[in-house]
Design an enzyme around this catalytic site. Structure first.
Site: not given
Ligand code: GLN
Length: 217
Positions: A85, A192, A194
């Site tokens: 992410c 994710h 994890e």
């Molecule tokens: N929206 C977040 C960002 O721009 C990422 C979100 C996440 O890691 N769950 O970093």
């Protein structure tokens, strides 16, 4: 034998879901996992995980903690890296809808769009077929996730969003979007793993790290 090569994997621990990644990595025999906050800690690890969290905050903290340059150099020099992410955003060579002052680690020849899924499907779960992790779908949790809008020539697409989410909703514009990629030793997922207890994506990364370390010795 690559399957028994002991490895030390760092988790960038400036912000985000660090503990979850440490726990997932530590489930694999022969894998030691440590939090990385300082250049000396980075220098000691064989590979790095960039957790989920907030990419703009992490990018600022990378500069503050004098880690942006060394981590960029190590990944450019072939150190395996996995980003989930926000971590995927940091690894991308180009970000759309980032903040103007947002800095990149880079190393992955993709263009990602930050917060791409929009308000309708802002956070959602779905089952994904992920190339390279073995049989059966992976439950993927997306939280204000990016997607990959463009992949470079050598980048493998490992997963795309199916037409329906796990709740049976139409994935709309998200359908078919690329959400897991790999190029050599660099792996990234928009979701994710994890957070779910399904450790197969971490297992894939640990195999990649073992191969890289075995090749070096
Ligand atoms: N929206 C977040 C960002 O721009 C990422 C979100 C996440 O890691 N769950 O970093």
């Amino acid at each position: 034998m690559p399957s028994t090569t002991p490895v030390l994997i760092g988790v960038l621990a400036l912000q985000g879901d660090v503990r979850e990644h440490l726990a997932a990595l530590r489930a694999f025999p022969g894998v030691r996992a440590v939090a990385v906050r300082r250049p000396e800690e980075l220098a000691a690890v064989d590979a790095i995980v960039l957790p989920g969290g907030e990419s703009t905050t992490m990018s600022r903290l990378l500069v503050t903690f004098d880690l942006l340059e060394p981590v960029t150099e190590r990944i450019a020099g072939g150190m395996p890296a996995y980003g989930s992410c926000a971590g995927m955003i940091l690894l991308a060579d180009e970000v759309l809808d980032g903040r103007p002052d947002q800095r990149q680690i880079g190393g992955l020849d993709v263009v990602v769009r930050r917060n791409a899924f929009g308000r309708q499907v802002d956070s959602f779960e779905t089952d994904l077929d992920v190339e390279g992790v073995g049989d059966g779908p992976v439950r993927a949790v997306f939280i204000r996730a990016p997607w990959v809008e463009k992949v470079g020539a050598d980048v493998e697409v490992l997963a795309t969003v199916p037409a329906l989410t796990a709740a049976g909703r139409d994935a709309g514009e998200a359908a078919g979007r690329v959400v897991a990629v790999r190029r050599g030793g660099v792996l990234a997922t928009a979701f994710h793993p994890e957070l779910t207890g399904d450790l197969r994506v971490h297992g894939l990364f640990c195999r990649m790290v073992r191969e890289a370390v075995a090749g070096r010795r």
